[in-house]
Design an enzyme around this catalytic site. Structure first.
Site, PDB file in Angstrom:
ATOM      1  N   CYS A   1       0.834  -1.202   0.000  1.00  0.00           N
ATOM      2  CA  CYS A   1       0.000   0.000   0.000  1.00  0.00           C
ATOM      3  C   CYS A   1       0.874   1.260   0.000  1.00  0.00           C
ATOM      4  O   CYS A   1       1.607   1.488  -0.950  1.00  0.00           O
ATOM      5  CB  CYS A   1      -0.980  -0.082   1.166  1.00  0.00           C
ATOM      6  SG  CYS A   1      -2.451   0.933   0.987  1.00  0.00           S
TER       7      CYS A   1
ATOM      8  N   HIS B   1      -3.717  -6.129   1.937  1.00  0.00           N
ATOM      9  CA  HIS B   1      -3.554  -6.208   3.387  1.00  0.00           C
ATOM     10  C   HIS B   1      -4.093  -7.576   3.805  1.00  0.00           C
ATOM     11  O   HIS B   1      -4.451  -8.394   2.967  1.00  0.00           O
ATOM     12  CB  HIS B   1      -4.334  -5.095   4.091  1.00  0.00           C
ATOM     13  CG  HIS B   1      -3.844  -3.718   3.773  1.00  0.00           C
ATOM     14  ND1 HIS B   1      -2.624  -3.233   4.183  1.00  0.00           N
ATOM     15  CD2 HIS B   1      -4.431  -2.714   3.066  1.00  0.00           C
ATOM     16  CE1 HIS B   1      -2.482  -1.988   3.746  1.00  0.00           C
ATOM     17  NE2 HIS B   1      -3.558  -1.646   3.069  1.00  0.00           N
TER      18      HIS B   1
END
Lengths: 418, 251
Positions: free
Chosen positions: B92, B202
């Protein structure tokens, strides 16, 4: 008139907010109207909203009826329902979801707003904690000088948000979890902690001097006045919630001693901390729904007591379970642990990496069956707590054990389980 | 002297989404193979070791990402590690800042570390949030499952290879405001660039994808590694894959 047409809608489905939603569609100004003429208190923050709302409700209740919303019904629809249900109450204490604080404040013209803390929670819905703080800050700047903001001096994001309000009372409400404000909200430099107080390494911002602090179990105000601060609820965070609740009560004009006594009498909030007997086990229910909450929960666990971890990921919990990896589950080492809830598989993987042996069960009964008889701490997140309460609904409540101090100790019990 | 050194980069700034778990998984899986592991959590003010065996860098909020990038550029340890071919898992915000540029509040083209041929833009439409499932580019890897939560959309340079093709979700996404095709199509996620694995997954990604964790460990240790009993993770994967297949397309 308005009330007549909408009352049936507002009675729709106890516990549901559908009636509120429909009513607001018919009358978007409904919330404003229902708040008019009442003293409104708003309570918000990531953790502690429900408990603090309850404590404030009890404290204000010494002076007459108080309307309040049910836990979880903390967005506009739930607030409307609470205000409509209790028309006679001249005062209202409203638990408000963090994202709704600016709009609810603008529409209800509160007398007091309590801002507890800000940390990561339900990241699928609230991706950046900082953005919540920014919107709070904008909202606080719009408040009338008649509104008192009671704000946690120990949380930099709360201080950033509250400082624009015309009238602020800083409370030393403390801070267990420090991971969500690494940078100064004013200048983006790193924050440091010096003697328990935060300060910026790059600019002059630091923890403001609190007006209200907890000094060894006594709430002390710099404007004069001190009150015995006791709570029947366990853990550091609940002492902090009690302090804020007292601050709110004082700002609302309630007598401090009577408020403190009402606060001290609360032993359970929506089933939390309640103990129930289920077969050979006595299960104590603890709510923990994010890393900051778990950080506090670890301080409440009794040594040697087995633990059930119950985790769901419904919309109200936050749909993603990545947050489990920010919880120091390593601290459960040495205890017997059972896992349940819809996301027990995620918790199981987390616990294995944390070095904590565990059993996995499809429901609470199965989890308890895997643990030795006696006391068990059940740590559940939001909807998992609902499921646990349902499973234990028919079970008898077990009163708190009374702690008899050994000879030589003072007679005044310490804050904590009565 | 340990068998394996893992560096977790700035977890205080880039750890908002549980990504420190990736370092914990690597340590766990290496220790389970009898390796002696050192896990170093580097925070701002401390130097990033340039000679560690594997690096993990995660996701965080805008300002923290900007601060982290600046600190890493000045420190130089991570760029040197990438230069010598050390395995890096970047998730990310961590993934974004390794590239040419990335958006932060008030600055749509903040300079990245320039170590990977990607650039990230912010788009006006809604965040990419939800279960993300990939068909990996690398042969031999099973589907990669995780949860994404980001506003940026990442464009890969001509030479860059994606980590995988998107089966469900958005991943790197597209920039022109086109509808995000939940069934995949041309959507990809992440990047494979030299020793760097970047992704929007994630979960944490290595917790849900032990094969990817072992790939990084094998690169770090010179591999191969004996298999572990992953029954628990396989149960989790089954559930997550079933959940993705059952979900309704995102609006």
């Amino acid at each position: 008139m308005l009330a007549g047409r909408l009352t049936p809608l507002l009675r729709l489905g106890r516990g549901s907010t559908v009636g509120g939603r429909v009513a607001l569609t018919l009358d978007p100004r409904l919330l404003d109207r229902l708040a008019t003429g009442r003293d409104v208190v708003i309570v918000s923050g990531t953790n502690g909203k429900s408990t603090t709302t309850r404590l404030v409700g009890e404290a204000l209740g010494v002076d007459g009826p108080v309307a309040s919303n049910r836990t979880g019904a903390n967005m506009t629809e739930g607030i409307v329902l609470a205000l409509a249900r209790e028309r006679a109450a001249g005062r209202a204490v409203l638990e408000v979801d963090e994202s709704y604080v600016p709009s609810v404040a603008a529409r209800t013209h509160p007398k007091v707003i309590a801002l507890l803390n800000l940390s990561r929670d339900q990241l699928d819905r609230v991706a950046e904690v900082r953005k919540v703080a920014d919107r709070w800050r904008q909202g606080m700047a719009q408040l009338s000088p008649d509104c008192t903001v009671v704000a946690n001096a120990d949380d930099p994001l709360v201080v950033w948000a509250a400082e624009t309000a015309p009238h602020v009372v800083w409370v030393a409400a403390g801070r267990g979890w420090v991971q969500d404000a690494p940078l100064c909200p004013w200048c983006a430099a790193l924050l440091a902690v010096e003697e328990g107080a935060w300060r910026c390494t790059g600019c002059e911002h630091r923890r403001p001097e609190p007006e209200l602090s907890d000094v060894d179990g006594t709430a002390v105000s710099t404007t004069g006045g001190s009150w015995s601060l006791r709570t029947a609820l366990p853990g550091r965070a609940n002492r902090s919630n009690a302090l804020v609740a007292l601050g709110v009560a004082l700002a609302t004009g309630v007598d401090g001693d009577r408020a403190a006594a009402a606060i001290a009498a609360v032993g359970s909030v929506d089933g939390r901390y309640e103990r129930r007997r289920h077969g050979q086990h006595v299960a104590r229910m603890l709510l923990s729904k994010n890393p900051a909450g778990w950080s506090e929960l670890f301080t409440m666990l009794e040594p040697g007591v087995p633990v059930v971890v119950a985790v769901n990921a419904e919309i109200a919990d936050g749909l993603d379970t990545s947050w489990l990896w920010d919880v120091q589950f390593e601290l459960l080492a040495g205890r017997q642990v059972a896992v349940t809830g819809a996301r027990r598989a995620d918790v199981a993987v987390r616990l294995t990496v944390a070095g904590v042996p565990h059993t996995v069960a499809p429901d609470l009964a199965g989890a308890l069956a895997a643990l030795p008889p006696g006391p068990v701490d059940v740590a559940a997140n939001y909807t998992a707590m609902r499921d646990v309460r349902q499973a234990l609904a028919g079970c008898p409540v077990v009163p708190e054990p009374v702690r008899v101090p050994p000879v030589g100790e003072g007679t005044e019990p310490a804050g904590g389980a009565a | 002297m340990s068998d394996l050194s893992i560096v977790l980069v700035f977890p205080g700034l880039l750890g908002t989404y549980g990504d420190r778990g990736n370092a914990l998984v690597l340590r766990h899986r290496a220790t389970a193979r009898g390796l002696d592991v050192e896990l170093v959590e580097v925070e701002p003010g401390q130097p990033v070791p340039a000679a560690a065996d594997v690096y993990v860098i995660g996701g965080g909020e805008d300002e923290a990402q900007g601060a982290a990038c600046e600190l890493l550029a000045r420190d130089g340890g991570l760029p040197r590690a990438v230069g010598r071919g050390a395995p890096v898992l970047a998730v990310c915000a961590g993934f974004q800042l390794l590239g040419e540029s990335f958006p932060v509040s008030g600055d749509p083209h903040r300079a990245g570390l320039g170590l990977v041929d990607v650039r990230t833009e912010r788009v006006a439409q809604k965040r990419a949030v939800g279960e993300l499932l990939l068909e990996p580019t690398l042969p031999g890897l099973p589907p990669l499952t995780g949860y994404e939560n980001h506003a940026g959309r990442t464009v890969l340079g001509a030479e860059a290879t994606p980590l995988g093709r998107v089966v469900a979700g958005i991943g790197n996404g597209v920039l022109d405001g086109a509808v995000h095709d939940v069934e995949g199509g041309d959507l990809t996620d992440g990047v494979l660039a030299g020793s760097v694995v970047g992704t929007y997954l994630h979960g944490p990604v290595l917790a849900r994808n032990p094969a990817l964790a072992d790939l990084l460990l094998e690169r770090a240790t010179g591999g191969p590694l004996p298999p572990l009993d992953d029954a628990e993770v396989e149960q989790l994967r089954r559930e997550r894959l079933a959940a993705v297949r059952a979900q309704t397309p995102r609006p």
